[in-house]
Design an enzyme around this catalytic site. Sequence first.
Site, short mmCIF file in Angstrom:
data_model
loop_
_atom_site.label_atom_id
_atom_site.label_comp_id
_atom_site.label_asym_id
_atom_site.label_seq_id
_atom_site.Cartn_x
_atom_site.Cartn_y
_atom_site.Cartn_z
N SER A 1 8.95 27.81 -22.39
CA SER A 1 9.62 29.07 -22.72
C SER A 1 9.33 30.12 -21.67
CB SER A 1 9.13 29.57 -24.08
OG SER A 1 7.76 29.92 -24.01
N ASP B 1 1.10 32.97 -29.54
CA ASP B 1 1.18 31.55 -29.17
C ASP B 1 0.68 30.62 -30.28
OD1 ASP B 1 1.67 29.27 -27.82
OD2 ASP B 1 0.43 29.72 -26.08
N TYR C 1 6.46 43.66 -28.79
CA TYR C 1 6.10 43.74 -27.38
C TYR C 1 4.65 44.22 -27.24
CZ TYR C 1 6.11 45.55 -22.57
OH TYR C 1 5.82 45.83 -21.26
N GLU D 1 -2.23 40.91 -21.54
CA GLU D 1 -3.25 39.97 -22.01
C GLU D 1 -4.66 40.55 -21.89
OE1 GLU D 1 -2.76 36.48 -19.59
OE2 GLU D 1 -0.76 36.04 -20.38
N ASP E 1 -5.63 27.26 -30.47
CA ASP E 1 -5.63 27.48 -29.02
C ASP E 1 -5.96 28.93 -28.70
OD1 ASP E 1 -5.47 26.71 -26.37
OD2 ASP E 1 -3.29 26.84 -26.27
N LYS F 1 11.21 35.71 -26.46
CA LYS F 1 10.83 34.40 -25.97
C LYS F 1 12.08 33.53 -25.97
CE LYS F 1 7.15 31.04 -26.88
NZ LYS F 1 5.79 31.03 -27.43
N GLU G 1 -6.04 34.66 -22.96
CA GLU G 1 -4.65 34.86 -22.57
C GLU G 1 -3.70 34.84 -23.76
OE1 GLU G 1 -5.09 30.98 -20.19
OE2 GLU G 1 -2.94 31.43 -20.16
N SER H 1 5.04 26.55 -20.93
CA SER H 1 5.52 25.28 -20.43
C SER H 1 6.96 25.01 -20.90
CB SER H 1 4.60 24.15 -20.88
OG SER H 1 4.33 24.25 -22.26
#
Length: 324
Positions: free
Chosen positions: A46, A175, A113, A118, A157, A63, A161, A44
């Site tokens: 980046s 994340d 990397y 995912e 979270d 990122k 993914e 949202s």
Amino acid sequence: SGEVSETVSTGSSAPQPHPLAAKKPSIKRTPNDFIFGKTIGEGSYSTVYIAKEVSTSNEFAIKVCDKKFIMKERKSEYIMREKTVLTKTNHPFIVRLYYTFQDSDRLYFVLEYARKGELLYYLTKLSSFDMNCSRFYAAEMVEALDYLQQQGVIHRDLKPENILLNDRMHIMITDFGSAKILKMDGTDKEDANAKPSSAQGHRRNSFVGTAQYVSPEVLNSKKAYYSSDLWALGCIIFQFLSGETPFRGGHEYQIFQKVCRLDYEIPEGFNSTAADLVQKLLVLDPTQRLGCKEMGGMNTLRQHTFFEGIVWEGLEKQNPPELV
Ligand code: ADE
């Protein structure tokens, strides 16, 4: 103000610097040190690009965050959280942050990397995983969660993914923008991120992870627990084996209601050992989940029959089972 500091310290808690991290330059990188390739992720606030470092040909995931957008949308806290967590973590199953830098308009996070993308991609492609794959990937998550807890970090979270895969198909959790950082000893639930009460008013309840994986205590905006991540792990193991998350609904509030009522069903044909584990993770009381401190800690979780056959030592050096 909400300025994001650009210095990465390797952190005194890091036992051994990663070989690539050891090459951290004393001079700041610039965007010109990299050749930016295609977009590999969009958040949202980046965008993640694959990028090649010109001097070494090493590939990274960079990122990139737009400073104006972050300030306008008041997202600097999320960015700082992520940087704080990634700076103090050093673990094979947690995405590595190599350097950060900025120019006048943007912030750059140079990350390890995840070549295979995912875990969600594989789960979607295969619909579900067999027991052997589910066991192995759940075991890697247990190792990652144990480590995060030792570092005083709750991810908050976790979902397929946010579980990336490296070239050898081992997990890399990413994340950490929603993470909660608790005091280091891990024995109390003191909130290291707490705002002064005057600032709390408009921020309270602002965070809820992803509906399908969110724990009842996070929903009810009580304290954060390490075992909130164990709840998510329970949802993910359920999803690995059945292809669906346990709490589903057309709208978020329907999912939230089901979560708060523990309204889910083990599907027919679901492995009974896995069902037993899921039932011991999806417990409303965060102090009664298998693996939490009150229930004997992560070793108790490792000893569950579901994990029988897992060699916990050096999982990252083992060959993951082929996803089927
Ligand atoms: N998408 C987001 N972060 C990533 C990473 N580190 N590697 C690959 N894809 C990503």
